[in-house]
Scaffold this active site. Structure first.
Site, mmCIF file in Angstrom:
data_model
loop_
_atom_site.group_PDB
_atom_site.id
_atom_site.type_symbol
_atom_site.label_atom_id
_atom_site.label_comp_id
_atom_site.label_asym_id
_atom_site.label_seq_id
_atom_site.Cartn_x
_atom_site.Cartn_y
_atom_site.Cartn_z
ATOM 1 N N LYS A 296 -23.325 8.149 27.873
ATOM 2 C CA LYS A 296 -24.635 8.798 28.016
ATOM 3 C C LYS A 296 -25.028 9.650 26.804
ATOM 4 O O LYS A 296 -26.209 9.729 26.461
ATOM 5 C CB LYS A 296 -24.669 9.638 29.287
ATOM 6 C CG LYS A 296 -24.527 8.796 30.548
ATOM 7 C CD LYS A 296 -24.777 9.587 31.812
ATOM 8 C CE LYS A 296 -24.624 8.673 33.041
ATOM 9 N NZ LYS A 296 -25.136 9.259 34.256
ATOM 10 N N ASP A 333 -31.232 11.371 35.638
ATOM 11 C CA ASP A 333 -30.165 12.031 36.406
ATOM 12 C C ASP A 333 -30.532 13.460 36.780
ATOM 13 O O ASP A 333 -30.191 13.936 37.868
ATOM 14 C CB ASP A 333 -28.862 12.083 35.592
ATOM 15 C CG ASP A 333 -28.103 10.767 35.581
ATOM 16 O OD1 ASP A 333 -28.321 9.957 36.503
ATOM 17 O OD2 ASP A 333 -27.295 10.559 34.659
ATOM 18 N N ALA A 371 -18.102 17.782 32.054
ATOM 19 C CA ALA A 371 -18.938 18.181 30.913
ATOM 20 C C ALA A 371 -19.470 16.967 30.157
ATOM 21 O O ALA A 371 -19.840 17.063 28.995
ATOM 22 C CB ALA A 371 -18.139 19.080 29.967
ATOM 23 N N GLY A 372 -19.524 15.816 30.837
ATOM 24 C CA GLY A 372 -20.037 14.598 30.220
ATOM 25 C C GLY A 372 -21.547 14.494 30.337
ATOM 26 O O GLY A 372 -22.249 15.489 30.575
ATOM 27 N N GLY A 373 -22.042 13.263 30.213
ATOM 28 C CA GLY A 373 -23.489 13.049 30.231
ATOM 29 C C GLY A 373 -24.150 13.454 31.523
ATOM 30 O O GLY A 373 -25.188 14.126 31.534
ATOM 31 N N ALA A 374 -23.556 13.055 32.666
ATOM 32 C CA ALA A 374 -24.130 13.425 33.967
ATOM 33 C C ALA A 374 -24.068 14.930 34.169
ATOM 34 O O ALA A 374 -25.003 15.545 34.699
ATOM 35 C CB ALA A 374 -23.395 12.703 35.090
#
Length: 514
Positions: A296, A333, A371-374
């Site tokens: 992402k 999201d 702590a990723g894209g989502a």
């Protein structure tokens, strides 16, 4: 049965006995196969008459193949004797196709079959395993097989990346001879799902619950993808992710395309390098993408233009290719997750006789795992609604970077279960903890969940994760990732089709099938 007009769906049958072969053939017929490959090399038989009996009792058009169980340890003389005898008998009985592996094919062998045949077509197949995979290499393989006098060229190609499938589509579109192409491995799945768009005359699918990497199931072809509707004008959409097999996107978007009359197909795209993927599939046929784990953030850097919200978040989950070929990135999201949480809160408050015009998460302590894209989308959404954001992530540096971006706080992941500064907090899990197949896992202990008023899990496979089950048991309001999924998918569908999404229809599919 020839190679003009519509494509055929073939399923390989590898059974030990004649009885198993016939039973599997009936199941293949029931599941929608047009033709079966009878893999005679997998059978145990004492006399060729058993094979002849199988040929006379078959209920579907067939490809008869006879391969040694191991080509590396084969006995050429034995193969020549048994294989030639079986294939000759298949030709005499007018079976539609016989298949011979290039490694054991000889001019004498081919000539012997030709003397016997009437309408039977001879397929010569070759397993290709090479690190250098180009259109030129494919052409060399085809010319080599054609020189044997094959009626049909078949290539089984071991692909290391989904980008290796692009030359196969080019070959299918431009080749002047009948070709069957199978990209072997999970990254080759689109060679079958998109083959009919590029002129494939035959595609392969598996029977029942059998899983073969790179092959769709017969049931999914007929019920999910409905490849009979695919034609050269079909627009391609898909979910770019790694892993991707868990995605429910195809179950939702494909029926929605058909419901609205939009000529599109939505497929899983197992992508390792997203930049290379967009380089290989740069034509307008590839019209739109859902972006999943772990791409992402990297996807944003692949876009020519990015929506301001997605730009501020630093992650995109939706990409649409414009008519002039530009990749435009969006993030659906953010609103999907936050509105799902807000609506669950409002239902809770209404049941208590309370109403509020401001966001019900304003002022709340919002604990985010991941702590990723989502996670970035959820964190920005929570901050914009006035929540106080605290982030836990296994990679503490990523947690700190996200916390700075949303004026929040980052804490070490190992302190998550001890973090109970106040009651009535919100917990949002955006990590993959608890996702199939690891459904016994949860990011937070059941005891620690007693401090939370509402728990949201972005994981939607399974629908009711262990985290949600335990949160509900301690009295928290729970919000499934399925709710986020349907909301973001509705927004994606509008972007994909430049129109309206069939909200009730899509929601019904999710609730019934997920």
């Amino acid at each position: 049965m020839g190679f003009k007009g519509d494509f055929f769906v073939c399923t390989p049958l590898e059974c030990e006995s004649k009885e198993e072969m016939l039973a599997s053939m009936e199941l293949a017929k029931k599941e929608g196969a047009d033709i079966v490959e009878l893999c005679i090399g997998s059978m145990s038989f004492s006399h060729i008459s058993e094979i002849e009996h199988l040929f006379t009792l078959r209920t579907l058009p067939s490809i008869v193949s006879f391969r040694p169980k191991s080509l590396t340890n084969r006995c050429p003389k034995k193969f020549q004797q048994t294989g030639l005898q079986i294939l000759k008998r298949a030709v005499e009985l007018n079976i539609e196709f016989v298949e011979i592996d290039l490694q054991v094919c000889t001019e004498e062998f081919i000539n012997e079959l030709r003397r016997e045949r009437s309408n039977t077509k001879i397929i010569i197949s070759n397993y290709v395993n090479t690190d250098i995979f180009t259109r030129e290499k494919l052409s060399e393989f085809i010319i080599n097989i054609q020189s044997t006098g094959a009626d049909v060229v078949k290539l089984e190609i071991n692909v290391n990346s989904i980008t290796d499938v692009a030359p196969i589509f080019h070959m299918l579109t431009h080749c002047q001879v009948p070709i069957i192409a199978k990209a072997v491995g999970e990254r080759g799945l689109i060679s079958q799902l998109l083959g009919p768009k590029y002129g494939a005359s035959m595609i392969w699918a598996t029977l029942g619950a059998k899983h073969v990497p790179g092959l769709p199931s017969l049931v999914s072809i007929k019920q999910v993808y409905k490849l009979d509707y695919v034609n050269p004008d079909t627009k391609i959409f898909g979910v770019v992710s790694n892993p991707v097999s868990h995605s429910k996107g195809p179950l939702l978007h494909n029926p929605a395309f058909r419901h609205t009359g939009y000529n599109g197909i939505y497929v899983p795209l197992l992508v390792d390098d997203i930049k290379e993927f967009f380089r290989a599939y740069s034509c307008n046929d590839f019209a739109g993408f859902s972006v999943g784990i772990p791409h992402k953030e990297a996807a944003l850097r692949c876009c020519d233009e990015v929506d301001p919200l997605a730009l501020s978040i630093g992650a995109v989950n939706t990409i649409v290719r414009s008519s002039d070929g530009k990749l435009i990135g969006y993030n659906t999201d953010c609103e999907a997750s936050i509105t799902a949480i807000e609506d669950a809160y409002r239902e809770r408050y209404i049941s208590y006789g309370q109403t509020s015009v401001v966001s019900p998460i304003a002022g709340k302590l919002f604990v985010l795992v991941g702590a990723g894209g989502a996670a970035r989308a959820i964190a920005f959404g929570a901050r914009n609604r006035g929540a106080r954001v605290v982030i836990f992530n296994r990679n503490f540096e990523r947690a700190k970077a996200l916390a700075i971006a949303v004026s929040g706080e980052a804490l070490p992941y190992e302190h998550l279960n001890e973090f109970q500064p106040e009651k009535g907090m919100i917990l949002a899990n955006s990590s993959s903890v608890g996702m199939e197949p690891n459904t016994d896992q949860s990011p937070v202990s059941k005891l620690a969940l007693k401090s939370y008023e509402l728990v949201f899990d972005a994981v939607y496979t399974p629908r009711n994760t262990r985290l949600l089950q335990e949160a509900e048991e301690v009295g928290a309001t729970v919000v499934s990732g399925v709710e986020m999924f349907i909301r973001q998918a509705l927004s994606q569908f509008k972007l994909f089709t430049n129109g309206l999404a069939p909200t009730d229809f899509m929601r019904k599919i999710v609730l019934e099938q997920f």
